[in-house]
Scaffold this active site. Sequence first.
Site, mmCIF file in Angstrom:
data_model
loop_
_atom_site.group_PDB
_atom_site.id
_atom_site.type_symbol
_atom_site.label_atom_id
_atom_site.label_comp_id
_atom_site.label_asym_id
_atom_site.label_seq_id
_atom_site.Cartn_x
_atom_site.Cartn_y
_atom_site.Cartn_z
ATOM 1 N N GLY C 509 -48.802 40.824 56.757
ATOM 2 C CA GLY C 509 -49.710 41.580 57.582
ATOM 3 C C GLY C 509 -50.387 42.599 57.083
ATOM 4 O O GLY C 509 -51.705 42.486 56.993
ATOM 5 N N GLU C 660 -39.762 42.465 54.657
ATOM 6 C CA GLU C 660 -38.544 41.511 54.411
ATOM 7 C C GLU C 660 -37.930 41.697 53.347
ATOM 8 O O GLU C 660 -36.675 41.383 53.504
ATOM 9 C CB GLU C 660 -39.313 40.081 54.552
ATOM 10 C CG GLU C 660 -39.845 39.845 55.755
ATOM 11 C CD GLU C 660 -40.939 38.559 55.836
ATOM 12 O OE1 GLU C 660 -40.068 37.486 56.113
ATOM 13 O OE2 GLU C 660 -41.894 38.321 55.671
#
Lengths: 334, 189, 702
Positions: C509, C660
């Site tokens: 993102g 992540e």
Amino acid sequence: MKPFDYLAPADAAEAVRSVAANPDAVFLGGGTNLVDHLKLGVAEPGLVVGLAGLLPSGIEELDDGALRIGAGVSNSDLAADPRVRERFPVLSQALLSGASGQLRNMATVGGNPLQRTRCVYFQDVTTPCNKREPGSGCSAIGGWTRHHAVLGASEHCIAVHPSDMAVAMAALDARVRTLGPAGERAIPFVELHRLPGDAPERDTALEHGELITAIDLPAQPIARRSAYHKVRDRASYAFALVSVAAAIEVEGGVIRDARIAFGGVAHAPWRARRAEEALRGAPASDGSYRAAADAELTDARPAEGLDGGNAFKIPLLRRTLTATLRDLAGEDPR
Amino acid sequence: MQREITVRVDGTARPLTVDTRTTLLDALRERLGITSPKKGCDHGQCGACTVLSGGRRVLSCLTLAVTQDGAEVVTAEGLAPGAAGAGQQLEGGLHPVQRAFVDCDALQCGYCTPGQVVSAVGALDEFAAGWPSAVTEGPGAPGLDRAEVAERMSGNLCRCAAYVNIVTAVLRAATSLPAGPTAGKEVDG
Amino acid sequence: MTFPSEPEAVGRDLPRRDGAVKVLGTATYAYETPLANAAYLHAVQATIARGRVTALDTAAAEALDGVVAVLTPGNAERLASTEDRELAVLQGEEVAFRGQVVALVVADSSEVARHGAALVRVEYAQQPHDAELRADREDLYAPESVNPDLPTDTSEGDVDAALAAAEVSVEETYTTAMYHNNPLEPHATAALWDPAGEGFLTLWDSTQGVHPTRTALASVFGLDEAQLRVVCPYVGGGFGSKGQPHVNVVLAAMAARAVPGRPVRLALTRQQMFSLTGYRTPTIQRCRLGADRDGTITAIAVDVVELTSRIKEFAEQSGVPARMMYASPNRSTTHRLAALDVPVPSWMRAPGECPGMFGPEVAMDELAERLGLDPVELRIRNEPAVEPGSGKPFSSRNLVGCLREGAVRFGWAERDPRPGVRRRGDWLVGTGVAASTYPVSRMPKSTATIRREGERYAVEIGAADLGTGTWTTLAQIAADALGVTVALVDVRIGDTDYPMASVAGGSSGMTTWGSAVVEAAGAFRAKYGSEPPDGAEASGSVQPADDRHAMHAFGAQFAEAHVHLDTGEVRVPRLLGVFAAGRIINPRTARSQFIGGMTMGLSMALHEQSVLDPRTGHVVNHDLAGYHITANADVGAIEAYWLAEDDPHVNAMGSKGIGEIGIVGTAAAVSNAVWHACGVRVRDLPITLDKVLHALEERPRH
Ligand SMILES: Cc1cc2nc3c(=O)[nH]c(=O)nc-3n(C[C@H](O)[C@H](O)[C@H](O)COP(=O)(O)OP(=O)(O)OC[C@H]3O[C@@H](n4cnc5c(N)ncnc54)[C@H](O)[C@@H]3O)c2cc1C
Ligand code: SF4
Ligand code: FES
Ligand code: FES
């Protein structure tokens, strides 16, 4: 959710009359179990009778030193009561180990022992379950049995009772006071819950429409040295894998007396009388505690199933009892 | 079956008609448009729907709206002093717990957050009343430390896992002491 | 494009811009969109895992006061595209997994919709199903590629020969459980179909990408993208499960088209999410490591077996991290799948790396044990000079720095390597370490527009904030790229009315949207200089990424585990992570990302497991009381640090993506710490007390 009518009766007697007269009616206490079941379709009543404000909501001291706990008392108020904390620490600890702060604020003393099993198959109306639908079969047998019984189960049902409070009550020789269509009665707490046998649909000895109005805790010095030990898969906000409620009296390194009950292992809070018997007069040592556990667990049978079943509960319970008694014996109650 | 009830929400009396099956949570969210209490599980298993009713923290998803006739309900939106109710709070002040949550970054996606905030307010009241928790040692009044806060806040799940910061925020709000660092540290490597 | 080398706003510890509305609860999530006279939806699910619907009786439901419609395969509109079989809902009688949607009730209230759903009677012709994953299945197959489009198998050198010749080796099988993303906000969609003109569909959907959702839905319904708007300012978590549209979006759109002009709302129940919104496949990982006596690795082999659904393939790339973590002349990795009658698996936080760094990182600990070498040192000794396989240079690789820094901060130097010898009260105490990694990726497409509005600057891009901090961090990037103060920048995201943005996934993102914003700012400054007039506007798009370098973030995670001597309960009072993830845009929100990922890793280590009952194909613990995620009391101290890393190759900002990596390696570090505490290697997650109890039984207590 099936539609239902809602009634807020004027008093307990009206509540009892309304439920007794209607096989399709239920009481609503704190609602933390019943509303859950309404949504799941596990409970499909035609009439819900609210108990808010109808039940005694105080803790009264009786002449013989017993505590009479109103069925409307919340689990959190009971856990925080200074008399309970001092005289019956096992009960306060059991309550505090259950559910969450929000749920304990809602849950009532009358509703807590009547909460139903958390068996995942019971809670899922798309799977067969003898408790929910007598005769349909037991999906738990051969399924996911991690949270199921190792004591007192039957071929019809291997569910466990999930309450923590009830385990402490069973150890403390509490008595349940009820108001039913036939009037008042008092039942020893240990006789409130049934084993499944061939009628797992019946959790308790109560009649339809019988209302719990209070629970009496008899005075007992032994309870001052008591504790609740709950073992679970999360540090908080999880049901017991196994739990132990225990009170002991030790004198000169010898156990004079003991009260023990197990949770998470049977369809009812399991009063461990064989273990108590084995402990009386025995030296306060790990060997005695283990022997007591073994005495109680001779008839324990694991439920095989997915992920290794629940055989681990047997050594776990023995070890948890041993640890609990060791801590209690080594601790000065005053 | 429909019932007429009146619930005071965040200080405003809100008369409404509800199905007997309607939970307080759905009454707030779907009838009154008060969406500060969130629905994470609808079964008492996450705490996102926490509100104060009669001053105590409860789960609105397991509360039938019919039982709340006349009740005084407070949501996260109405916590701050002077909060006037739905939709009027944007520029207004925040409750000290809310302020601490923002300062300590005790949130990420924000979905559990209003429930966490209300639960923290309720938990601090319970603490002030001397209530013990499962980690309180002995019979006396509990001391407020990280373990106590974590246990008392465990009925509010956070999937983003802001727990470490939530505990810091609650302690900060409770004690107004400077709490642990909220920004990570860049180090020479 | 130009980005200052000494940024002002980037790197500042700014509070979240959406903090106030979130603590008040006034931030509006999809289901909460104010819409007058909305109808409510409730899905009916199949109770068999394979077969056909033979009869669907909706009469009782339709007769209910307040039911508006019941959609079934018999009356639902035919979709323009049924290529994605997960989304091809109500298109036929076939049942491919338990919990599949077979009907949808539209009603005036949520209570009536739910009641109506319970009244729909469904009959089935049931066929035998198969829902059991085992490594010895005969029907395992090799997928064409693994997620996102990586080779299924790789092989270099001769692994078998190297293992046979290895002085020390480890050969073990590790398993990770089935996991459900379980964002706290259930998947929800509100929809409105305006039939005027060509027709126009608005979807307020809880999604990690408004534009990808629009593209998918336009294709499913055969609409022009101009006929569709998707809005999502706030997302109550997704962790991958809202990265692609699931059936809730299609159902809401269908229902909206069935009641034109009337808005509809659908929120899946928590229970429904376990069959309808994706999950992470369980993995069975056979890991083999061979090494010389001095700890030089000579062979690495990882063979992964996973499941997928029969109707749609998803091949999680769990063998992929073993391809680049450590140097070795001989290496092979394989992926094999069983296609079962189960719900459709999908992305979950760090697909591939998260499960794929469990087995190998525990195996590394076992190798260190067998070598008598410190596990930190073993890892350092096997640093590759270039990326194994591709031979590309790393744009930056600071695994060693993370391990060293972490070791110092954690107090690793004093560690006694022997297992099971430390006791504190009733607890056995141990520590463990594991490495983390996550690739740096940038999506090929995203555009941002910057406009001067009075004194302020508006940045528009259809990006998402899942709690990741986008509202705040994009403003920081734009401020520096424009050379203005961050307080002057307004960010507008979460709406297809803004320029096209890629999905918030793969930690891409910020790297992608941030790059687009930098490009837009460059164009804006080139066009208007430093005195842009009111209304000045420019756009910019992300440029292709550098493909000459191998780009990855790295980290080291340290855990302290306690095992109760009596009960075997496992607690993790301390986690410490050090990460090398490029430039950190906002330390406050970044720290939340790291500790959030690490806590989810802790949750994976100790708690999470979806229990699929093979007799029914059903996840039986399908709620948040049965599927445990870590609660507050399970979490002790969690510390996250990062190295100053200057990587000019990744993108203009020098950032690598941090959403992540925090979950990668945590479970291995915890398992390694549990071994160090009590001597039991738990190779099967989650690490529950029953897995260590036998060792405690054999151990004298005093
Ligand atoms: C997520 C979750 C976690 C939980 N964890 C725990 C835990 O760890 N340990 C634990 O012990 N419990 C736990 N609980 C259960 C909780 O403690 C019980 O639901 C609660 O105690 C029930 O009390 P209540 O007053 O809300 O009962 P209700 O839900 O109102 O009623 C339960 C049943 O009792 C009947 N009833 C209620 N009051 C009376 C009465 N006075 N006389 C006769 N019948 C009556 C009702 O008809 C109903 O059948 C948990 C619950 C949830 C939702
Ligand atoms: S164990 Fe009892 S409650 Fe569970 S499925 Fe079997 S019969 Fe039902
Ligand atoms: S929504 Fe009420 S506890 Fe989860
Ligand atoms: S902030 Fe996302 S669930 Fe708590």
